[in-house]
Design an enzyme around this catalytic site. Sequence first.
Site, PDB file in Angstrom:
ATOM      1  N   THR A 143      39.180  41.746  90.535  1.00 28.50           N
ATOM      2  CA  THR A 143      39.566  42.937  91.297  1.00 28.50           C
ATOM      3  C   THR A 143      38.347  43.717  91.774  1.00 28.50           C
ATOM      4  O   THR A 143      37.389  43.902  91.029  1.00 28.50           O
ATOM      5  CB  THR A 143      40.445  43.839  90.405  1.00 28.50           C
ATOM      6  OG1 THR A 143      41.580  43.082  89.996  1.00 28.50           O
ATOM      7  CG2 THR A 143      40.913  45.065  91.156  1.00 28.50           C
ATOM      8  N   GLY A 182      38.306  44.572  82.258  1.00 25.28           N
ATOM      9  CA  GLY A 182      38.204  45.125  80.915  1.00 25.28           C
ATOM     10  C   GLY A 182      36.915  44.699  80.245  1.00 25.28           C
ATOM     11  O   GLY A 182      36.514  43.541  80.327  1.00 25.28           O
ATOM     12  N   GLU A 425      48.577  42.605  86.543  1.00 28.29           N
ATOM     13  CA  GLU A 425      49.121  41.248  86.655  1.00 28.29           C
ATOM     14  C   GLU A 425      50.204  41.158  87.726  1.00 28.29           C
ATOM     15  O   GLU A 425      51.211  40.464  87.553  1.00 28.29           O
ATOM     16  CB  GLU A 425      49.669  40.776  85.296  1.00 28.29           C
ATOM     17  CG  GLU A 425      48.638  40.620  84.209  1.00 28.29           C
ATOM     18  CD  GLU A 425      47.558  39.601  84.560  1.00 28.29           C
ATOM     19  OE1 GLU A 425      47.848  38.639  85.292  1.00 28.29           O
ATOM     20  OE2 GLU A 425      46.403  39.797  84.120  1.00 28.29           O
TER      21      GLU A 425
END
Lengths: 663, 663
Positions: A143, A182, A425
Amino acid sequence: MAVTVNPDLRKERENASFHPENVTNFLYGGPAVVKRKRELESLVLNDPDFQHEDLNFLSREQQYETQLKKSITMISKGEKLKITDAQDQLFYRSTVVGSDAPSFGVHVIMFLPTLYGQATQEQKDKWLKMAEKYAIIGTYAQTEMGHGTFLRGLETTATYDPTTQEFVINTPTITAYKWWPGALGKTANYCVLMAQLYIHGKSYGPHPFMLQIRSLQDHKPLPGVTVGDIGPKFGYNTIENGFLAVNNVRIPRENMLMKYSRVEPDGTYVKPQSTKLAYGTMVFVRATIVVQSASVLAKAVTIATRYSCVRRQSEMKPGQPEPQVLDYVTQQYKLFPYLAAAYAFWLTGQTMMSVYTKSSNKISKGDISVLPELHALSAGLKALTTWVANVGMEECRMACGGHGYSHASGLPRLYANLTAGATYEGENTVMMLQTARYLMKSYNQSLQGEKLAGSVAYLSGVQPVPAAGRTRNMLDLGVLCDAYRHRAARLVHEAAVQLRNERQAGKDQPDAWNAASVDLVKAAMAHSQYFVVKNFAERLTDSTLDSSISDVLTRLCQLHALHGLVNNSGDFLEDGYLTGTDIHQARRLINALMAKLRPDAVALVDAFDFPDGILNSVLGRYDGNVYEHLLEWAKASPLNKTDVHQSYHKYLKPFLEANRAKL
Amino acid sequence: MAVTVNPDLRKERENASFHPENVTNFLYGGPAVVKRKRELESLVLNDPDFQHEDLNFLSREQQYETQLKKSITMISKGEKLKITDAQDQLFYRSTVVGSDAPSFGVHVIMFLPTLYGQATQEQKDKWLKMAEKYAIIGTYAQTEMGHGTFLRGLETTATYDPTTQEFVINTPTITAYKWWPGALGKTANYCVLMAQLYIHGKSYGPHPFMLQIRSLQDHKPLPGVTVGDIGPKFGYNTIENGFLAVNNVRIPRENMLMKYSRVEPDGTYVKPQSTKLAYGTMVFVRATIVVQSASVLAKAVTIATRYSCVRRQSEMKPGQPEPQVLDYVTQQYKLFPYLAAAYAFWLTGQTMMSVYTKSSNKISKGDISVLPELHALSAGLKALTTWVANVGMEECRMACGGHGYSHASGLPRLYANLTAGATYEGENTVMMLQTARYLMKSYNQSLQGEKLAGSVAYLSGVQPVPAAGRTRNMLDLGVLCDAYRHRAARLVHEAAVQLRNERQAGKDQPDAWNAASVDLVKAAMAHSQYFVVKNFAERLTDSTLDSSISDVLTRLCQLHALHGLVNNSGDFLEDGYLTGTDIHQARRLINALMAKLRPDAVALVDAFDFPDGILNSVLGRYDGNVYEHLLEWAKASPLNKTDVHQSYHKYLKPFLEANRAKL
């Protein structure tokens, strides 16, 4: 030590119509699994090394640090205890982290699987052992600040330089910054980077590259790498999500993950055989989210139901004691439908997982014929269950009144973390439209006389003809499944008609799709809800089902179906399939079902078998000793470390004294 | 300094069909008010003394301290600037605190008004000036750990001792701890304490007492007083909510607020003349919450709408640029109904306030005949608007995708703070049931031939007879109001029938009420929605309405009514009042209205006129320069103070090194 259980809760448990242990066994797959689950939970909950101050009392930086320490302990102890079985690991880890994110989550669920799935054998030899042993910490950087859902829009570039046999990695714009991965900000030292591949000036689309971002010596960002934390978020603040910009960083040709596509030393590009294989992983991840939705909803309902039996409020009848809040029918109407939904989704998740497991064998052998249906089903169910769980968690929180708003309830944190499931997701509306695309395709195939199979079989030959004048038993699960099926088939039909009308009105296909998209989402939602209801009803026909619990489970299934029907009554009434009388009957039956479920409510949430250490809620305690522990919890609040806060001396005292002087 | 506005946003503004300033004037009551509002906002936003680090970067203790400092500055500067007019104060203060709570909020909105309303002249002379000048800081301590809504259930006692002419205050149990009052924990040194009055062993119910809780010298809790912070909450963490236990504390007889009830020196109790006067304040507070719901929804929609024009995503048509997210019809369907609701509630709030102002004169003269209706109306509208605002804020957040989840968007904080509105000042379901009680009473009066007036006039003589075969123009606001009226009247009737049936089946009144409560809430909801739709339509007939904006406002009103109709279509279909064809038409009209509103969307949110300093959102910036400022904001995150976080040295380094050694 004998714990005194709150007398109201004790009485609830005595009055239940069934033994919750039987339902627990049903939910987890038998007594052996339940026994193992509890062993693993005890290992964690009785280990002082996993104890720490309530995360809600800590600053974000302290939460990050606490979770890092705990995650390392979890891995080290897990190794020593030889917890290697996948299910064992799940029980063990989810006890350690509760509803929060572990520090190396993306390393485990994204970085490692990407290496397994997309690295060549030589690449595995080079990196996999290091990654498996946590000698390096990886993340998955896809992303970007300006690009999420749309993979082809990624801007990060990997330009091949044949003279040195290297890729040159660049972040050409601000919107090309990697954003959200993350553990990227402060923790990871490696990442799989998705970048647009350029060879000799030609673009080949996004590909995965192995990129080291921090020094293994001192953890400093490597030259050309800018990396950091993207800042605090609604939830999941035990981990940092990161940003990454790369400026002319050169990596060897061998750092492109080349199991599928390859770049030869001279710059020749070798195409992958199939690009659909990655869908398998997506199906698995979405099935996991369905399981998670059931679990978080079950947690929220457990907290709110137990507390609603402890809490007493108002005076229903003059002179009588204040009733338990759960005796108010409006309170039952808030909680019981979500209790039923938690059970429904739990069983949906199990079915998804078992379908996935059965199919993954075929998929790994290259037979991807099952993938489109699985993919469509998992997308819609991911969206449906996360949306319902979101609303349900908040309904449970508000059903706990003021105390629900306190972090002592555990509910704000549960929501702030898990609501992300509607976004990550695959954003939910995008998911529903993927399901709709499959439904339209199937519908058109059936129009052309093809026989449909699997979850869309019902679209074949179903005519949206209302059956007038029938009297129905609205408690009959067959009648209810038929109604859901009819509604789904009709709404798929309506959406298809709408799409056709837009085309005939002169719109091109993309514009027509966009114009019909609200109807398409509605159809996909109805399809997903039908699947959930049908799956619940089918599980009840399982001949191995313990007869002592089939009554109560049937009530939950009926409530789930009737509540969805009443909530969407227009969909059933619009073409006359159901009548006003049916809907009226459904409402009365819901009231009757709730009255029957009332004495079993606590047993039904006990059956989810969440230990207090996982629930992390003063209101949801198994022993129901809510008020004493509210006080104890509050006393530990950091603002109570001193009787007089330092800000008094700095600000309040001079202010008050000046004001007093003016009197 | 010229600010470069994002070209997409600039284009949106150029293409609007109206000048937003005209709508701003309509919303705030004319150009003079808007001018004054902006002056006051500038005073705050350009003042360096009000600047501070983003609250989202601070620990809760730091947030508390920052807000205390800022609130003191606000009061001091407000005095110097002579901001005394009530509306001026509102503009000034809401600019300072945004969506967070000021430190002395309860002092201003509860403590002072209680002294104004319930203290005798002697008591006012003693305390009021000190309180007005902030020489003492007060709070209002009513809610207890075990008792919220049900005032008579309070356990704190005030026992009169005629020998010393004192009240002895006690907290007899753990559930009697005062719990939740704002600023009680660390800030306030006085409170109005609600306690059960006992004289000569007889209970006289809850009464207000003035109680000093902290020393004016050193701010330490006084002897017998235990006071502290109840711990972190979902939101509103700039203030501390407190707990309080009192052990045998004696206060003089004169500390009971005695404007209504009195205790004579010998212990004689003098009853109040009317207990209904306090309802006036409740109506005012609830009207304020309606205004607030409109405002927070407007803020959320402003952020999401602007961002949806800046954000581009996916490829609608091959080879074309990624479209603005707001061009997706599903995105419009998420945002535009809440845009319309924000306008609808804004106008509802204005009407509530003006009705209250008109009535309060009567009320203050002792004519409380208008109170029951006002009370019922305000309860239902408080519940309706906070519920919708809650769902709407979250819909807006999720419509911003991943970035909506970041605190940079401003949306998580807005939600976490404002969602409390569904719980405080009367839990929403309790509110709806209060409205329902009035509806049932009115319905029964009309059955007995009484003519009803005001907001329930429509219950007189309306027969729930469906009008079959009519063709309707579903854009006609008269048709839509009729439909909402019919639905409300029918659901009130249904709830009454349900109540009667439960009674006839042998239940006593409280049990029957409880059994019918789901239907009663539904009826109260329909009544409240009807009021909002009708009020919106009526405002459009205002002859002073600027003709350049009446088209766009009419579209918003139509969308609001049609969206609610489609979302609750079963209610309109169930008795055949509307047909499937009507609902189908309504859906198509919604699509058409959204297409017409699309070019005006940015102008419609601009018209709310929130300066960036109040929105506090990187995504919702007026200039649309989202991405640059996302990066800038992230760089200021505390975790980015060092490239390598201290936790690396403490935990990660030893872990990585040990793992590397094992390879």
